[in-house]
Design an enzyme around this catalytic site. Structure first.
Site, PDB file in Angstrom:
ATOM      1  N   ILE A 151     -20.046 -12.316  12.500  1.00 34.12           N
ATOM      2  CA  ILE A 151     -21.121 -11.161  12.862  1.00 34.12           C
ATOM      3  C   ILE A 151     -20.364 -10.653  14.700  1.00 34.12           C
ATOM      4  O   ILE A 151     -20.330 -10.604  15.070  1.00 34.12           O
ATOM      5  CB  ILE A 151     -22.295 -10.731  12.178  1.00 34.12           C
ATOM      6  N   THR A 152     -20.847 -12.194  15.209  1.00 34.16           N
ATOM      7  CA  THR A 152     -21.530 -12.087  16.831  1.00 34.16           C
ATOM      8  C   THR A 152     -20.089 -12.801  17.080  1.00 34.16           C
ATOM      9  O   THR A 152     -20.368 -13.193  18.510  1.00 34.16           O
ATOM     10  CB  THR A 152     -22.770 -12.146  16.774  1.00 34.16           C
ATOM     11  N   GLY A 170     -24.163 -20.918  16.473  1.00 31.93           N
ATOM     12  CA  GLY A 170     -23.868 -21.029  17.438  1.00 31.93           C
ATOM     13  C   GLY A 170     -22.819 -21.275  19.131  1.00 31.93           C
ATOM     14  O   GLY A 170     -22.966 -21.477  20.022  1.00 31.93           O
ATOM     15  N   ASP A 211     -34.337 -12.826  16.799  1.00 33.13           N
ATOM     16  CA  ASP A 211     -34.410 -13.992  14.839  1.00 33.13           C
ATOM     17  C   ASP A 211     -35.119 -14.654  15.125  1.00 33.13           C
ATOM     18  O   ASP A 211     -35.111 -15.539  16.545  1.00 33.13           O
ATOM     19  CB  ASP A 211     -32.766 -14.603  14.744  1.00 33.13           C
ATOM     20  N   THR A 231     -16.144 -18.969   9.540  1.00 38.10           N
ATOM     21  CA  THR A 231     -15.104 -19.839   8.202  1.00 38.10           C
ATOM     22  C   THR A 231     -14.208 -19.306   7.143  1.00 38.10           C
ATOM     23  O   THR A 231     -12.801 -19.732   7.546  1.00 38.10           O
ATOM     24  CB  THR A 231     -16.251 -21.350   7.542  1.00 38.10           C
ATOM     25  N   LYS A 286     -28.113 -22.286  20.129  1.00 39.17           N
ATOM     26  CA  LYS A 286     -28.748 -21.198  19.448  1.00 39.17           C
ATOM     27  C   LYS A 286     -30.228 -21.920  20.157  1.00 39.17           C
ATOM     28  O   LYS A 286     -31.273 -21.291  20.476  1.00 39.17           O
ATOM     29  CB  LYS A 286     -28.694 -21.105  18.348  1.00 39.17           C
TER      30      LYS A 286
END
Lengths: 532, 532
Positions: free
Chosen positions: B227-228, B198, B286, B233, B318
């Site tokens: 992904i978003t 996040g 999530d 890394t 997040k």
């Protein structure tokens, strides 16, 4: 990675980019002859400059726009020039027809944002009550095909089970109704009937419609095709007549004959319902709230003012206990009343299939025998249809309460129902193909003597589907024994019909372990759940 | 309909059918160069005899079998002989490689049954607690790709939010672990770290791994790709070195260097987690329970015995409140302890990006400046990494409590961390392409003077993604001001970098309305959420 390799090709001055960008986004439209059912799929070549520059991910959603139209589609990435070239954007059949543009036309693509109303869905997952505006936003996004199958599944699960209180069911119904077209027949009484399903055979609509229409009450019946059952009314009616009519033809026909038996899928009534069902059924989830919203929005959109609902109850029916049937009835009444629909519920006997045949051709045989007053006609199908028709006839203000059944019976026995059915079939267009019963047959026999104490609806429906119904119209199951019948050891319980060897084999394999029938003492038959 | 037309061709005698059926089911395998990501898709021609006889529906699931292997796939129906002929079965790239058969091979197809464990999912939707056997059945079906995206979405929503109590989180973690491979490093201390994410930038792993490995503690770090987010890394490390290593190479490398920085996706550890994430992320849902099960099953499968978890807290992180961070910490501890994992949680400052660069190339620049003890290195990234590395070094029984930080700093300042990083890069394989920072730049400036009181993590991550990160590695955002910095009117707050004009344009459009920065009085800066 590969993107970085073309780094040096990027123009040095940002000023000139504006133009380049728009050139880069333009692709030629190509129709891809792949049927992706209710899901829009777009095909981009992996070497396509747009794909590379945008950093799209496979299965991401993209927006395709052309001439002011815009659609959303799931992206599949193609490595074969024969399917699409790097200069083209391919669209699956559904997506192509939705965009309403010709092949070769310039289209633009961009990454799609998730639908804004998913925020409300997430709040629902968190247990919140949603507002009418939320439901409107959700159903509008679904209608515009902005929801993926996954997103629809999330909505369905979040609103399933006890996810909706009855006021939310009302809001959902209203919003589903608001996001589709609605027919106005311009008559004070437009009757409809609906069975919540789960009982094989049970082809009452094909008797109720001619009887009610012969009485003069308007009953423009639209039906579904089977999704998980071995036949829907539309599949069965199609054995006799065309069921996919254009709206103009349908309107003329209904005015003339007072009734029809057509497929509801060609109209654009409650499109959201169709889309949700396409996710709900394969998931095998369904909740009272969604069922009520689905049925009532569809019936209201079809212009019904009066609705008779049939809720069969039995140990292998969709509704298994009387208390659940009552709860469902209250919910139907609550929502129906608030939407100005005159609604009556009949709780019926769902312990076994209604009629003898399961599968389109076999069901047509049963229906025609009843219409022809054949002494061999299944009495349960005849009785149930007369009772349903009688209740609908009583929607007519000129009919005295309690007289409906007698009127319905008179219409049936006089041959007027048969005559009306023939006229409806002619008006819809006679089926030109001669569709026959499947010639591959297999009889399933009793392993012991006794009385039939139990018939498993699900099991028999499954056999009929494995035998090929509803797509293979001549396939199905013909019941030779029903609840309470005495059976000798080795006597046939039912006969499987199939048209194709592979189906035949699947169905025969399936009945090797069990028959779906239980035999025992006559007094062990469960009492009727329902008293008419 | 059309099926019925071939009725007369059906053999009259059921005896001969057995053979015909098996002939009818056989199709030639064809590879279709379409990338359907994590979903198996099968392509059947509409005129294919199997399709017609079986009554498959588009989007139905079918089973394809060949040489004892069997896969399930969603059916797409094709009307173009150039894609598949009626004698062929086409499979998308994923499905084809999963079946492990050659083109032209005989395959058999049949209708797939819904996965048996969906019954447990439906019980979960109904509010039931599930058993270990249920979770094992569900995860095994998911691992075998028997779940469609819709079915996975149903599972995620049903177990999301408050759907799982902590014992169920434990059961889900165990079953996810049980359905994948698990690495055993045969060492008593295998360290790992994980940040729940996040926060843009925040590339601490690329500093923690060389420091900890230089100390001698085994830290085989596998990371995800973004992904978003604008960079994972793995995406960032790839600027320097290869990250997709074969298991044998990886093993040798880790034994030699005591650490690595590779992509976790090439291994088959916790495959269910990958599949669930591919549905969870696009849905934007999530839950704490799913997050804990996902992270811990992955880390345990990768062979970790000791884990340091980083939970950043901040208004646009997040986790937004300390109480949520504490709750999450307890859940991690509860599950970790019961699975024999030594686990520590560090709650960190998530009020703003960590470091200055956001996007792979920019983040590598920050990391290298820290490793090189460059005076211009971002101090927050350096400090946070030293603290994390220090805690991990203290997992070593020979290190006295409280000494870890000093050891980590000594390793960094002496140049041993840089040396270790260079060795790891060499061992993984130096990136041969020269990947450069995007040359299209745009500076976003302050509209008024003041101190920076707020930086929106989400907003800055979004800009970096629009600019092309992570696929376009040179794209991103370079922060010129951070929390507390004084800014003059018109002074630049950050600089956008892009490689491609279209991305550049998207990102610049996006910042026209707002900057993601708030400027005000110095004393209005929200106090640190966390005290180290």
């Amino acid at each position: 990675m590969t993107q970085a390799a073309s780094d040096s090709e990027a123009p040095a001055s940002p000023v000139s980019d504006f133009h380049d960008q728009h050139v880069g986004h333009r692709l030629k439209l190509r129709r891809i002859a792949i049927d992706t059912y209710r899901e829009n799929v777009a095909y981009l070549h992996r070497e396509c400059s747009v794909y590379r520059a945008e950093g799209f991910q496979a299965l991401a959603k993209i927006v395709v726009s052309c001439n002011g139209e815009r659609i959303e589609a799931v992206l599949n990435v193609v490595d074969d020039d024969k399917i699409v070239t790097p200069d083209e954007l391919g669209l699956s059949e559904q997506a192509f027809s939705q965009l309403c543009a010709d092949e070769g036309h310039d289209v633009r693509v961009a990454q799609a944002e998730p639908p804004a109303s998913m925020d409300a869905v997430r709040r629902k997952i968190g247990g919140e009550r949603l507002s009418y505006d939320d439901y409107i936003a959700i159903t509008r996004d679904i209608a515009d095909r902005r929801y993926s199958k996954m997103e629809m599944a999330a909505f369905l699960v979040a609103t399933g089970q006890n996810g909706l209180d009855r006021d939310e069911v009302l809001l959902l119904t209203k919003s589903m109704l608001a996001t589709g077209n609605r027919i106005d027949w311009n008559e004070p009484l437009v009757a409809d009937k609906h069975c919540i399903g789960g009982i094989p055979g049970n082809r009452t609509s094909m008797l109720v419609v001619p009887i009610v229409a012969a009485h003069g009450t308007l009953i423009p019946k639209t039906s579904s095709r089977a999704i998980t059952s071995p036949a829907g009314t539309a599949d069965t009616m199609e054995v006799l007549a065309r069921v996919d009519l254009l709206p103009e033809t349908l309107d003329k026909l209904v005015r003339l004959e007072r009734g029809c038996l057509v497929w509801g899928g060609t109209t654009s009534l409650a499109p959201v319902d169709d889309m949700l069902i396409s996710v709900e059924r394969p998931l095998g989830i369904d909740s009272q709230g969604q069922m009520v919203a689905s049925i009532l929005s569809k019936k209201l959109a079809a212009g019904a003012t009066h609705l008779l609902l049939d809720i069969p109850v039995g140990p292998t029916a969709k509704v298994r206990h009387m208390r659940d049937a009552m709860q469902l009835r209250k919910l139907f009444e609550y929502v129906g009343d608030r939407l100005g629909l005159y609604l009556e519920v009949m709780i019926t006997d769902g312990r076994q299939p209604v009629g003898l045949g399961i599968g389109p051709v076999l069901e047509v045989r049963d229906v025609m025998r009843v219409l022809e007053n054949d002494p061999g006609a299944p009495t349960d199908l005849r009785e149930k249809s007369l009772r349903l028709a009688g209740r609908i006839i009583e929607f007519d203000p000129d009919v005295r309460g309690g007289q409906g059944y007698a009127i319905a019976r008179e219409i049936l026995e006089s041959g007027r129902a048969l005559e009306k059915m023939n006229r409806i079939v002619m008006a819809q267009g006679v089926q030109e193909q001669k569709i026959e019963l499947g010639k591959l047959t297999y009889e399933v026999c009793a392993e012991r003597a006794g009385s039939v104490t139990h018939i498993d609806n699900f099991f028999l429906a499954r056999i009929a589907r494995l035998a090929g119904a509803p797509i293979s119209k001549g396939a199905g199951v013909d019941l030779l024994k029903k609840l309470g019948d005495k059976v000798e050891q080795g006597e046939a319980l039912y006969r499987i019909h199939a048209e194709f060897p592979s189906n035949y084999d699947f169905a025969c394999d399936f009945v090797r372990q069990r028959t779906g029938y239980e035999l025992g003492e006559f007094d062990k038959i469960p009492r009727g759940y329902v008293e008419f």
